[in-house]
Every structure is written in C-alpha cells, then in structure tokens.
Write a protein that holds these residues in place. Structure first.
Motif, PDB file in Angstrom:
ATOM      1  N   PHE A  89       3.209 -21.687   4.540  1.00 46.07           N
ATOM      2  CA  PHE A  89       2.803 -22.243   3.250  1.00 46.07           C
ATOM      3  C   PHE A  89       1.434 -22.910   3.346  1.00 46.07           C
ATOM      4  CE2 PHE A  89       6.497 -22.545   0.110  1.00 46.07           C
ATOM      5  CZ  PHE A  89       7.037 -21.357   0.547  1.00 46.07           C
ATOM      6  N   ALA A  90       1.189 -23.617   4.448  1.00 44.63           N
ATOM      7  CA  ALA A  90      -0.107 -24.277   4.609  1.00 44.63           C
ATOM      8  C   ALA A  90      -1.224 -23.244   4.588  1.00 44.63           C
ATOM      9  CB  ALA A  90      -0.137 -25.071   5.914  1.00 44.63           C
ATOM     10  N   GLY A  91      -1.002 -22.149   5.324  1.00 41.45           N
ATOM     11  CA  GLY A  91      -2.021 -21.102   5.377  1.00 41.45           C
ATOM     12  C   GLY A  91      -2.298 -20.528   4.009  1.00 41.45           C
ATOM     13  N   ILE A  92      -1.234 -20.146   3.310  1.00 43.48           N
ATOM     14  CA  ILE A  92      -1.407 -19.539   1.985  1.00 43.48           C
ATOM     15  C   ILE A  92      -2.062 -20.527   1.021  1.00 43.48           C
ATOM     16  CG2 ILE A  92      -0.154 -18.648  -0.020  1.00 43.48           C
ATOM     17  CD1 ILE A  92       1.907 -17.507   1.958  1.00 43.48           C
ATOM     18  N   GLY A  93      -1.546 -21.753   1.017  1.00 39.25           N
ATOM     19  CA  GLY A  93      -2.069 -22.766   0.101  1.00 39.25           C
ATOM     20  C   GLY A  93      -3.544 -23.039   0.338  1.00 39.25           C
ATOM     21  N   LEU A  94      -3.933 -23.170   1.612  1.00 43.44           N
ATOM     22  CA  LEU A  94      -5.332 -23.503   1.903  1.00 43.44           C
ATOM     23  C   LEU A  94      -6.261 -22.351   1.559  1.00 43.44           C
ATOM     24  CD1 LEU A  94      -5.087 -25.477   5.264  1.00 43.44           C
ATOM     25  CD2 LEU A  94      -5.483 -26.369   2.979  1.00 43.44           C
ATOM     26  N   VAL A  95      -5.822 -21.120   1.844  1.00 41.79           N
ATOM     27  CA  VAL A  95      -6.677 -19.975   1.533  1.00 41.79           C
ATOM     28  C   VAL A  95      -6.940 -19.923   0.030  1.00 41.79           C
ATOM     29  CG1 VAL A  95      -6.739 -17.467   1.390  1.00 41.79           C
ATOM     30  CG2 VAL A  95      -6.118 -18.561   3.520  1.00 41.79           C
ATOM     31  N   VAL A  96      -5.868 -20.083  -0.745  1.00 40.23           N
ATOM     32  CA  VAL A  96      -6.039 -20.028  -2.202  1.00 40.23           C
ATOM     33  C   VAL A  96      -6.917 -21.187  -2.676  1.00 40.23           C
ATOM     34  CG1 VAL A  96      -4.849 -20.158  -4.412  1.00 40.23           C
ATOM     35  CG2 VAL A  96      -3.880 -18.802  -2.563  1.00 40.23           C
ATOM     36  N   ALA A  97      -6.647 -22.392  -2.145  1.00 41.80           N
ATOM     37  CA  ALA A  97      -7.393 -23.569  -2.605  1.00 41.80           C
ATOM     38  C   ALA A  97      -8.860 -23.498  -2.185  1.00 41.80           C
ATOM     39  CB  ALA A  97      -6.746 -24.841  -2.058  1.00 41.80           C
ATOM     40  N   ALA A  98      -9.119 -22.912  -1.019  1.00 39.36           N
ATOM     41  CA  ALA A  98     -10.503 -22.873  -0.521  1.00 39.36           C
ATOM     42  C   ALA A  98     -11.355 -21.864  -1.279  1.00 39.36           C
ATOM     43  CB  ALA A  98     -10.522 -22.549   0.972  1.00 39.36           C
ATOM     44  N   LEU A  99     -10.699 -21.031  -2.089  1.00 41.74           N
ATOM     45  CA  LEU A  99     -11.468 -20.053  -2.858  1.00 41.74           C
ATOM     46  C   LEU A  99     -12.272 -20.719  -3.955  1.00 41.74           C
ATOM     47  CD1 LEU A  99      -8.978 -17.092  -3.302  1.00 41.74           C
ATOM     48  CD2 LEU A  99     -10.980 -17.204  -1.840  1.00 41.74           C
ATOM     49  N   THR A 100     -11.804 -21.846  -4.422  1.00 45.30           N
ATOM     50  CA  THR A 100     -12.434 -22.457  -5.586  1.00 45.30           C
ATOM     51  C   THR A 100     -12.688 -23.944  -5.368  1.00 45.30           C
ATOM     52  OG1 THR A 100     -12.013 -23.168  -7.847  1.00 45.30           O
ATOM     53  CG2 THR A 100     -10.101 -22.611  -6.540  1.00 45.30           C
ATOM     54  N   PRO A 101     -13.856 -24.413  -5.804  1.00 50.77           N
ATOM     55  CA  PRO A 101     -14.079 -25.855  -5.742  1.00 50.77           C
ATOM     56  C   PRO A 101     -13.371 -26.607  -6.864  1.00 50.77           C
ATOM     57  CG  PRO A 101     -16.052 -24.725  -6.525  1.00 50.77           C
ATOM     58  CD  PRO A 101     -15.047 -23.679  -6.219  1.00 50.77           C
ATOM     59  N   ARG A 102     -12.799 -25.857  -7.811  1.00 47.93           N
ATOM     60  CA  ARG A 102     -12.139 -26.515  -8.930  1.00 47.93           C
ATOM     61  C   ARG A 102     -10.684 -26.760  -8.591  1.00 47.93           C
ATOM     62  NH1 ARG A 102     -14.943 -25.383 -13.655  1.00 47.93           N
ATOM     63  NH2 ARG A 102     -13.437 -26.747 -14.657  1.00 47.93           N
TER      64      ARG A 102
END
Lengths: 304, 362
Positions: free
Chosen positions: A192-205
């Motif tokens: 979950f950490a991996g998936i969450g961070l990848v998605v979150a790191a895509l956008t500064p918003r």
C-alpha cells in the motif's frame, strides 16, 4: 550548552553570567552525514504521518483513523474476555481485510501529505542540496509510509493478541496466528505504501493525490469483486482465485490464504492454492519493487 | 573557495555553460548574469547535483564530480523560489533542515535558535510559516542555509520580491554573513546595483561564458567622476557650454553626462568631470566662480558595474545628449568600460533593464 558549540575566536565574549550572546558562534561538533540525514527524514516523515510535529488540525484525521482501526479489536477482545470464548471471533489475518476502507482512507490522506507537499512547496530541492541523494529520499519516504501503515495495522493485532492472552486462550495457537497476521500486514503495508506514494508523487496537488489513491485502491477492488461474482455465477471457481491478482487488497488476501493459513475473503472462499499463491507472492513483491523503481525515476527530474 | 576549469554543460538543445574557468576567493562574490546566463546551472554543478559535460570544478577543495555529499555538508544553499511548507513553524522547519545536514538533535535545535535570531526572526518563529511576509520567508530561507555553519553559502536571488527596505536589510544581512559569521558567500542577482553594495568581487557570466571577473573596487573606484550642474546667466547664456570649455582649458577631462549608468536620461546641463586628484574640485569651483554662473550641484559619482555591460565597440563619437555643444573630452583616455556613454542607444536600453531599480550612487 553542549561542548561542540564553541565561541568563535575574536567574535563576542562569553562569560558565565551573560545569557544572551549576540555574536555568531561556529559549530565544530560532529556532522553525522548521509545515513543520519536519511534516518532524520524517515523519523520526520513517520511522525508527520500521524500529524506529530505539525499543526493540531493535521493530527485529527490520522489519530481518528487510528482510533477507528483499534476500536473493533478492543470490542472483539472485550466480548471474548467477558463471554469466555475458547477462540477469538476474528482471525488475525482477516482483520486488515475487514478494515481495508479505513486503511485506504488513511493512505489516501497521508501519502500525499508525505510527498505531494514536498513537491508543491518545492522543498525537494532543499533536501537534495543536503548530503542525502535521491535514493535516500525515496527509501526514507517509502520506509516511513510503510512503517506508518504497519503501526496502523499491527496495533489492533497486538490488542487482539494481548486480549487473547488475557482471556487465557491457547498461547501457541494465538502466537502463531499473531505472527501470521504480522507478516500479512507487513506485506500489506509495503504494498500500500508503494502504491500510495507512486500515485501521490505524480501530482503536487494534494486533492488529486487523495482522489488518485482512493481510486487506485477501490476501483480495481470493485471490478475484481464484480467479475469474481460473475465467474462464480458461471461456475468457474478457478477463475475466481486468479482474478484476485488484479487489485491490491485481494493480492494480499491471496498471499495470506496460500501461505499464512488465512481464510480467503474471496467469494465462497475460493482463494488461491499454493501454486497460484507463488504467483500472487511474485506479483505482490513485483508491485512493491516496481513502485520503488517508479519513485526513483519520478525524482530524477525533481532536483533543483 | 570555488575553482572551475573549462566547465561546460550542454543539454541537447542549449549550451548552458561554455568552457567557464573562474576562481572565486573567500569573501562575498556576486554572480551576475541575465536570466538564462547559466547561473542556476553553475550552482547545480557546484552542489554536485548535476554532472558537468566537460571540465572540472572544485568547491572548498573538493571535487564536485566525486565528493558531492561532502560539499553539500559544508555548503549552504538558498534557492530562488519559495520552498517553505506553510503549516510548520520556522523553528521546526529549520531544525529539520539542520538535521538533514547532519547535525545531532540538540545541536540542531540550538543552532536553529541562534541562526533565526541572527537573521532577525524572534517570537514569530513559533508560528506557522504560511502567515509570514515575503521578507520573513526570505529570512527563514537564509537561516536554513546557514544553520549548519557552512563554510560557503550559495544564495540564489536572495532579494527577489522584497521591497526597498527589505532589500536593504537583506543586503546588510548578506554582508554580515561574511564579516560577522566568517562564511563566504556566492550571491546571484541580476540587479547590479545591489551587488555593488554587497560584494567584494563580481563575476559576470553571459551565455554561459565568463565576461569578467574582478573586484568590486576595480569596477567602481578606479575612476571617480564628478557631476556638475550649472545655471545660465545673462552674461553667459550657455553656462554648461562655457564651463565645458573652461574646464577643458584647465586640462580636465569632461564630457556631457548623456545618460546615467542605469540608462535613464539626465539633463543635458550636467557635466561629468573625471576626478584626477583633490585639486579637481578647486578647479571646478574656480571655473564656475570665474564665469559668474550659478552652481546647482556638484556630486561625486562612481562608475558603476552596469557600465561593464556596455560594449566598447562603438568608437565613433556619438554624444547621447545632442543638446550640449562642444566636443566631448578625448574618449581614448577614458577607461574602456567607462566609455559607455558613447554607446548605441539600442544596447543601452537593453542593458538598462539589467540594472533594475538601483538609484544613483552618491
């Protein structure tokens, strides 16, 4: 006053009874370097994931979710102890599956907090102007998010375990179940950490990050469950066990069904056997490694 | 402090740095260049974050290609852009940054308190930074660059977005970073007037190449000049022209002011007189008294860094203030970069922007 902070020669005098010294003081103490900086970033991010060291407002959501996560465990324990059951009414491995919505919500709130903020407020270049490198940043953020999720998911298991021992249930059996549960939530936290961070790191918003994480966790789960239902209705139970590969939570479910003695949450408990379980485990580890790789490439360009 | 040796950085489309060789000594050094001149690229390479295409650079005696982490431990960096998360306090942020530089927790906290006090943040340092003014934010950014007591700080446009008072305070602070804290400073700016007041040494780059590197004194003090403005009288209808002739007769090098260093037009009535020695003032005074005209002002004027941007490839006499009669004093005697008044209008307009809001040096 620690000894490493010394008065610069020739600038400003210090005597015992002067409290405020306007002069600049050199620092000649230790500089602990890259590994220490990485640990500092890890602990800051982990604390930040629970709102510690941030405003009171940002503590509300993570702490509430933490409470919500532990509450059912406390109820289960209370029931088990008062009614003198001979086994817990809930498996250790099943707990996180039941409360996946809470975990998903927590991840959706905290993963963007951890990485989108640094991107949005352009703090990332400041980090890279320090001794740490890109790999240190990614590892520290990844480890911190996984640890935060582990705290969230393992604490209720601990509550269950302690409660079970208080209820004088079989020690060996409970310890084994608890151990299996811990392995399961470790894998879940990393995934979950991996998936969450990848998605979150895509956008500064931050908003996009939150929506993205929720979408990535729930849409595949909804789709998988639906198709599993259809496969079951059309008498194709082996397909049911393979379909679980396509959403994060069912992936964890498959692995723990195959190897950790869990009862599958798949329709009619058509979980994967050991053979399919190997594929599940490989996919799960692959996704974790893949998220790490994606994060590394994401920060290649995010320097100064 | 910093030494680069034919340092080049080429991207697929552009050459950001082209065989730049420069030596920077301890002190406050200004790095000047227009946007896109390669300032930020140079900083990136000096921090060991971006490999140079060719050439080498050493910072504090450490090689940027192989010892980036060691360099970054000893160097502070203040970015040009905003970099502060709004929901944490300055104290927490700077403590965190100090730890990221390798300071143990207690030392980090102590040095944070010290540094924030030195940059002029007091009670407000416990409030979330979202509510800070631009001036306060710039101070926090400076503090995070200084908190680990670096040997050198790289400041990227530290006065960006500040009002004149804030700008003065920031420049004073930068000066103190060197004089009081003993930390060398490399400060970039496109405002020459600022660097003139702060720096010991100025490095000018343009299009990735070194245009000039010399001390600020050389830039500004080598030739002082005196601005003289006089009135006309009935006896002497063209006071300015008469004075020009008189001073030329006395052997002084004079010329119409034409344009000031920052390109703004000044009155055709102002004469610039090169100061040779103390006697120059007396000669001017006596000449004015002798002609019986009124002296409006007599003002010390330094040559300014801005003038170095003016090419000296315009040899043809081309007085910019055509209203003034009389040929200007021998341009050949003027230092190459002091001959800026002659140069083409177009160029001076372009360069004028480089000097932004700086005011006349007194």
């Amino acid at each position: 006053m620690p000894p490493e902070t010394t008065t610069a020669p020739g600038r400003g005098h210090r005597s015992q009874d002067v409290i405020h010294n306007i002069g600049y003081r050199d620092y000649s103490g230790p500089r602990l370097g890259r590994a220490y900086a990485r640990r500092s970033l890890f602990s800051q991010s982990l604390r930040g994931a629970y709102g510690l060291g941030r405003s009171a407002k940002s503590k509300v959501l993570p702490m509430t979710l933490f409470g919500v996560m532990c509450l059912p465990a406390a109820i289960v324990v209370a029931v088990a102890v008062t009614t003198k059951m001979n086994r817990l009414p809930m498996e250790y491995t099943r707990y996180a599956i039941y409360l996946q919505a809470v975990i998903g919500l927590y991840l959706a709130a905290q993963a963007p907090q951890s990485v989108s903020r640094d991107l949005r407020f352009k703090t990332v270049p400041l980090y890279f102007s320090r001794p740490i490198e890109r790999v240190d940043y990614v590892v520290a953020k990844f480890a911190a998010m996984a640890s935060a999720l582990f705290v969230l998911t393992a604490t209720p298991l601990l509550v269950l375990y302690v409660g079970a021992l208080l209820a004088k249930l079989d020690f060996a059996e409970q310890t084994k179940g608890f151990g299996q549960g811990l392995v399961s939530v470790t894998l879940l936290s990393l995934l979950f950490a991996g998936i969450g961070l990848v998605v979150a790191a895509l956008t500064p918003r931050r908003g996009f990050g939150v929506a993205g994480v929720i979408a990535v966790l729930t849409i595949p789960y909804g789709a998988v469950t639906t198709v599993q239902g259809i496969a079951l209705a059309s008498d194709n139970p082996s397909l049911v066990s393979w379909l679980g590969l396509f959403s994060p939570i069912t992936l964890v479910d498959g692995v723990q069904t195959a190897f950790l003695g869990a009862t599958s949450a798949f329709p009619e408990t058509h979980g994967p056997g050991t053979g399919a379980g190997v594929v599940y485990l490989a996919v799960l580890l692959g996704v974790i490694a893949g998220s790490y790789g994606l994060l590394m490439s994401r920060y290649r360009k995010a320097g100064l | 402090m910093i030494a680069t040796e034919s340092l080049s950085k080429r991207y697929p489309r552009v050459t950001a740095l082209d065989r730049l060789s420069v030596d920077i000594n301890p002190g406050v050094t200004g790095l000047v260049g227009a946007n896109g001149a390669g300032k930020s690229t140079l900083i990136k390479i000096l921090l060991g974050l971006s490999p140079a295409t060719e050439g080498s650079a050493r910072v504090l005696g450490l090689d940027v290609a192989t010892q980036g982490a060691e360099i970054r431990e000893r160097v502070g960096y203040m970015p040009e852009h905003d970099c502060l998360p709004p929901d944490v306090s300055a104290t927490e942020f700077v403590v965190h940054m100090a730890r990221m530089s390798g300071l143990p927790p207690t030392a980090a906290r102590e040095r944070t308190a010290d540094t924030l006090r030195h940059v002029g943040l007091y009670e407000e340092r416990y409030r979330p930074m979202g509510g800070y003014s631009t001036g306060m934010k710039q101070r926090v950014k400076l503090a995070q660059a200084l908190v680990h007591d670096p040997k050198l700080v790289l400041l990227d446009e530290p006065t960006n977005g500040l009002d004149p008072v804030g700008r003065d305070e920031m420049l004073g602070l930068i000066r103190r970073v060197h004089t009081d804290f003993g930390i060398s400073v490399l400060v970039t700016s496109h405002l020459l007037g600022e660097l003139e007041r702060t720096c010991d040494h100025v490095v000018v780059i343009d299009g990735g190449t070194l245009l000039r590197s010399s001390s600020t004194d050389e830039f500004t003090q080598a030739t002082g000049s005196l601005a003289v403005e006089v009135t006309d009288t009935d006896a002497c209808p063209d006071g300015t022209g008469a004075l020009l002739a008189a001073l030329d007769g006395a052997g002084l090098t004079t010329r119409p002011a034409g344009r000031t260093a920052d390109g703004s037009a000044v009155s055709g009535r102002v004469l610039l007189v090169d100061v040779v020695d103390e006697r120059t003032y007396d000669i001017v005074r006596d000449a004015v008294a002798g002609l019986g005209i009124g002296l409006v002002r007599m003002e010390q004027r330094r040559h300014r860094i801005a003038e170095l941007f003016r090419d000296d490839d315009a040899p043809a006499p081309h007085p910019a203030a055509p209203g003034t009669p009389g040929a200007p004093g021998a341009p050949a005697q003027a230092p190459a970069w002091g001959a800026g008044w002659q140069q083409k209008q177009k160029k001076s307009d372009k360069r004028a922007q480089q000097n932004g809001g700086s005011v006349d040096a007194a």
